[in-house]
Write an enzyme that holds these catalytic residues in place. Sequence first.
Site, PDB file in Angstrom:
ATOM      1  N   HIS A 136      12.892 -26.321  -5.828  1.00  0.00           N
ATOM      2  CA  HIS A 136      11.925 -27.422  -5.800  1.00  0.00           C
ATOM      3  C   HIS A 136      11.883 -28.019  -4.396  1.00  0.00           C
ATOM      4  O   HIS A 136      12.676 -27.640  -3.524  1.00  0.00           O
ATOM      5  CB  HIS A 136      12.247 -28.475  -6.859  1.00  0.00           C
ATOM      6  CG  HIS A 136      13.545 -29.196  -6.660  1.00  0.00           C
ATOM      7  ND1 HIS A 136      14.770 -28.580  -6.781  1.00  0.00           N
ATOM      8  CD2 HIS A 136      13.808 -30.500  -6.355  1.00  0.00           C
ATOM      9  CE1 HIS A 136      15.728 -29.465  -6.577  1.00  0.00           C
ATOM     10  NE2 HIS A 136      15.171 -30.648  -6.300  1.00  0.00           N
TER      11      HIS A 136
ATOM     12  N   HIS B  76      12.319 -31.133  -3.082  1.00  0.00           N
ATOM     13  CA  HIS B  76      13.049 -32.291  -2.586  1.00  0.00           C
ATOM     14  C   HIS B  76      13.785 -31.903  -1.300  1.00  0.00           C
ATOM     15  O   HIS B  76      14.268 -30.772  -1.151  1.00  0.00           O
ATOM     16  CB  HIS B  76      14.028 -32.815  -3.628  1.00  0.00           C
ATOM     17  CG  HIS B  76      13.374 -33.704  -4.635  1.00  0.00           C
ATOM     18  ND1 HIS B  76      13.856 -33.890  -5.917  1.00  0.00           N
ATOM     19  CD2 HIS B  76      12.245 -34.477  -4.550  1.00  0.00           C
ATOM     20  CE1 HIS B  76      13.065 -34.742  -6.567  1.00  0.00           C
ATOM     21  NE2 HIS B  76      12.094 -35.106  -5.760  1.00  0.00           N
TER      22      HIS B  76
ATOM     23  N   ASP C  57      16.647 -32.379   0.088  1.00  0.00           N
ATOM     24  CA  ASP C  57      18.003 -31.843   0.135  1.00  0.00           C
ATOM     25  C   ASP C  57      18.071 -30.374  -0.261  1.00  0.00           C
ATOM     26  O   ASP C  57      19.144 -29.769  -0.207  1.00  0.00           O
ATOM     27  CB  ASP C  57      18.955 -32.678  -0.731  1.00  0.00           C
ATOM     28  CG  ASP C  57      18.532 -32.762  -2.192  1.00  0.00           C
ATOM     29  OD1 ASP C  57      17.323 -32.814  -2.461  1.00  0.00           O
ATOM     30  OD2 ASP C  57      19.419 -32.777  -3.073  1.00  0.00           O
ATOM     31  N   HIS C  58      16.922 -29.809  -0.607  1.00  0.00           N
ATOM     32  CA  HIS C  58      16.870 -28.387  -0.961  1.00  0.00           C
ATOM     33  C   HIS C  58      16.053 -27.552   0.028  1.00  0.00           C
ATOM     34  O   HIS C  58      16.092 -26.322  -0.038  1.00  0.00           O
ATOM     35  CB  HIS C  58      16.298 -28.220  -2.370  1.00  0.00           C
ATOM     36  CG  HIS C  58      17.168 -28.783  -3.444  1.00  0.00           C
ATOM     37  ND1 HIS C  58      17.937 -28.005  -4.281  1.00  0.00           N
ATOM     38  CD2 HIS C  58      17.420 -30.068  -3.814  1.00  0.00           C
ATOM     39  CE1 HIS C  58      18.615 -28.782  -5.117  1.00  0.00           C
ATOM     40  NE2 HIS C  58      18.305 -30.050  -4.848  1.00  0.00           N
TER      41      HIS C  58
ATOM     42  N   HIS D 243      12.305 -32.001 -14.163  1.00  0.00           N
ATOM     43  CA  HIS D 243      12.707 -32.836 -13.044  1.00  0.00           C
ATOM     44  C   HIS D 243      11.529 -33.729 -12.658  1.00  0.00           C
ATOM     45  O   HIS D 243      10.433 -33.602 -13.212  1.00  0.00           O
ATOM     46  CB  HIS D 243      13.140 -31.950 -11.872  1.00  0.00           C
ATOM     47  CG  HIS D 243      13.959 -32.658 -10.839  1.00  0.00           C
ATOM     48  ND1 HIS D 243      14.980 -33.519 -11.150  1.00  0.00           N
ATOM     49  CD2 HIS D 243      13.902 -32.627  -9.475  1.00  0.00           C
ATOM     50  CE1 HIS D 243      15.522 -33.978 -10.038  1.00  0.00           C
ATOM     51  NE2 HIS D 243      14.879 -33.465  -9.001  1.00  0.00           N
TER      52      HIS D 243
ATOM     53  N   ASP E 159      17.388 -28.654  -9.908  1.00  0.00           N
ATOM     54  CA  ASP E 159      17.662 -29.951 -10.525  1.00  0.00           C
ATOM     55  C   ASP E 159      16.870 -30.083 -11.826  1.00  0.00           C
ATOM     56  O   ASP E 159      15.695 -29.724 -11.895  1.00  0.00           O
ATOM     57  CB  ASP E 159      17.266 -31.080  -9.581  1.00  0.00           C
ATOM     58  CG  ASP E 159      18.138 -31.119  -8.332  1.00  0.00           C
ATOM     59  OD1 ASP E 159      18.992 -30.238  -8.178  1.00  0.00           O
ATOM     60  OD2 ASP E 159      17.945 -32.041  -7.518  1.00  0.00           O
TER      61      ASP E 159
ATOM     62  N   HIS F 105      25.839 -29.267  -7.182  1.00  0.00           N
ATOM     63  CA  HIS F 105      25.012 -30.470  -7.018  1.00  0.00           C
ATOM     64  C   HIS F 105      25.811 -31.684  -7.484  1.00  0.00           C
ATOM     65  O   HIS F 105      25.374 -32.479  -8.319  1.00  0.00           O
ATOM     66  CB  HIS F 105      23.702 -30.322  -7.816  1.00  0.00           C
ATOM     67  CG  HIS F 105      22.587 -31.179  -7.276  1.00  0.00           C
ATOM     68  ND1 HIS F 105      22.321 -32.438  -7.773  1.00  0.00           N
ATOM     69  CD2 HIS F 105      21.680 -30.973  -6.289  1.00  0.00           C
ATOM     70  CE1 HIS F 105      21.288 -32.954  -7.135  1.00  0.00           C
ATOM     71  NE2 HIS F 105      20.885 -32.081  -6.208  1.00  0.00           N
TER      72      HIS F 105
END
Length: 316
Positions: A63, A65, A67-68, A141, A212, A270
């Site tokens: 996805h 976001h 942090d990914h 998510h 997530d 995570h």
Amino acid sequence: MEIEFLGTGAGSPSKTRNVSSLALKLLDERNEVWLFDCGEGTQHQILKTSIRPRKVTKIFITHLHGDHIFGLPGFLASRANQGGEAGLTIYGPEGIERFVRTSLQVTQTRLPYKLTFKLLANPGVAFEDETFKVSFDTLDHRITSFGFRVEEKPHPGELLIEKVKAAKVPMGPVYGQLKAGKTVTLADGRRLDGHDFIGPAQLGRTVAILGDTRKTEHTLQLAQDADVLVHESTFGPEEAKLARQYFHTTNLQAAKMAKAAGAKRLLLNHISARYIGKGAAMLEKSAQKIFAPTHVVHDLETIDIPFAKEKTACVN
């Protein structure tokens, strides 16, 4: 087949955990490495491993976001500077191509290799060839998030040398023909079917790697009978309400899902920065009461995924 965890933290990097990224190392199987997510600092983590960026041929993004994905532009540029010339394919949600190409354009970064994007939407198959199949499904998510199921196809059985020798087959090219399953005619007139001299096929391994998500039945489908399930554990055992509120999962919910799916092992990642030391150990121990083969992974930890000795099948 190995999984090397490059980042196992949630949201922001901490002193002990970088943000999300893992490498599925398929060096023996196809001389490749596949990345799943590429958070900020991924290329720094790779420098601490034996992974060669030019071996990375596929990147699967769960996805969008930060942090990914914030580590993608830097990794792609560094790959070019470290001998990467073979093409690379990125699989991910709508928007991933725009993010990467805009970053490269603004910084006037030119890659010497072909960069291909496969945008994922409706659940289905992201990639398949004669050795592997990667399917995906949506999770639950705040934004579109995917889980991936990597299935290795069966390996052909080995030639039963002792049985070939017992049949007094002369050594030479005929061995290769029998191993290929061909029917051969020997000099003495005998016709031998290669399939009679090949052992049972070795079933491949299955790995489920999820982005997530809140608790969802889609996880059950992706993780069904998997040798390894990689699942987030952002929240602890008493935080189910918070997990639902923030679209994440507790360690106990992940353990229950792994047990219901019949997975062989559960690897929790995570991990929130508030779970350090004894806190991380608590996540593992409490989950193990539900699903014993549970492990909370750490940055730069490598997990080997061996063949199950009893998993054999016949291949036509």
